[in-house]
Design a protein around this motif. Structure first.
Motif, short mmCIF file in Angstrom:
data_model
loop_
_atom_site.label_atom_id
_atom_site.label_comp_id
_atom_site.label_asym_id
_atom_site.label_seq_id
_atom_site.Cartn_x
_atom_site.Cartn_y
_atom_site.Cartn_z
N MET A 48 14.54 2.80 -1.69
CA MET A 48 13.03 2.67 -1.35
C MET A 48 12.20 3.52 -2.25
O MET A 48 11.09 3.33 -2.67
N VAL A 49 12.74 4.89 -2.36
CA VAL A 49 11.90 5.74 -3.33
C VAL A 49 11.91 5.18 -4.64
O VAL A 49 10.53 5.36 -5.14
N SER B 137 0.83 -1.14 0.04
CA SER B 137 -0.01 -0.02 0.04
C SER B 137 0.71 1.24 -0.17
O SER B 137 2.15 1.01 0.24
N ASN B 138 0.26 2.42 -0.25
CA ASN B 138 1.03 3.57 -0.13
C ASN B 138 1.55 3.98 1.15
O ASN B 138 2.59 4.46 1.65
N HIS B 139 0.61 3.48 2.41
CA HIS B 139 0.81 3.82 3.64
C HIS B 139 2.42 2.70 3.88
O HIS B 139 3.30 3.49 4.57
N GLU B 140 2.28 1.71 3.44
CA GLU B 140 3.47 0.83 3.72
C GLU B 140 4.72 1.48 3.00
O GLU B 140 5.84 1.53 3.81
N TYR C 109 5.31 4.58 2.36
CA TYR C 109 5.54 5.95 3.29
C TYR C 109 6.35 5.41 4.45
O TYR C 109 7.41 5.95 4.79
N ALA C 110 5.89 4.42 5.11
CA ALA C 110 6.40 3.94 6.49
C ALA C 110 7.75 3.41 6.32
O ALA C 110 8.60 3.85 6.92
N VAL C 111 8.17 2.63 5.28
CA VAL C 111 9.26 2.29 4.91
C VAL C 111 10.46 3.50 4.73
O VAL C 111 11.41 3.56 5.33
N ILE C 112 9.98 4.11 3.71
CA ILE C 112 10.69 5.51 3.51
C ILE C 112 10.94 6.13 4.90
O ILE C 112 12.19 6.71 5.07
N LEU C 113 10.07 6.32 5.55
CA LEU C 113 10.30 7.36 6.81
C LEU C 113 11.22 6.38 7.81
O LEU C 113 11.93 7.23 8.38
N GLU C 114 11.13 5.31 7.86
CA GLU C 114 12.14 4.55 8.66
C GLU C 114 13.58 4.50 8.19
O GLU C 114 14.20 4.93 8.92
N GLU C 115 13.72 4.55 6.98
CA GLU C 115 14.68 4.81 6.57
C GLU C 115 15.71 6.19 6.54
O GLU C 115 16.53 6.70 7.14
#
Length: 76
Positions: free
Chosen positions: A67-68, A26-29, A31-37
């Motif tokens: 990830m982007v 999902s878009n949320h996942e 976003y969460a992975v990029i934010l974690e990085e």
């Protein structure tokens, strides 16, 4: 470091991650992975005042880029 080398590192990290992990669900996942990085970049930034030659920050930024790219690919 030349831009072509940076893109090659991002591509290699992207390809490595594709072998280890599925596409984003999902878009949320994504976003969460990029934010974690990005959080990992921030953690490394807080450890030093040096801007040049920091391999840990470099490594984390390559992971952000990968990830982007993965997210962009998932959108297509």
């Amino acid at each position: 470091m030349e831009i072509d080398n940076i893109f090659a590192e991002i591509k290699a990290e992207y390809e490595r991650s594709k072998k280890l992990y599925n596409d984003f669900n999902s878009n949320h996942e994504a976003y969460a992975v990029i934010l974690e990085e990005l959080d990992e970049v921030w953690d490394e930034i807080k450890k030093t005042k040096e801007i040049r030659g920091n391999e840990n920050i470099h490594k984390e930024l390559i992971q952000v880029g990968a990830m982007v790219v993965k997210y962009i690919e998932n959108l297509c």
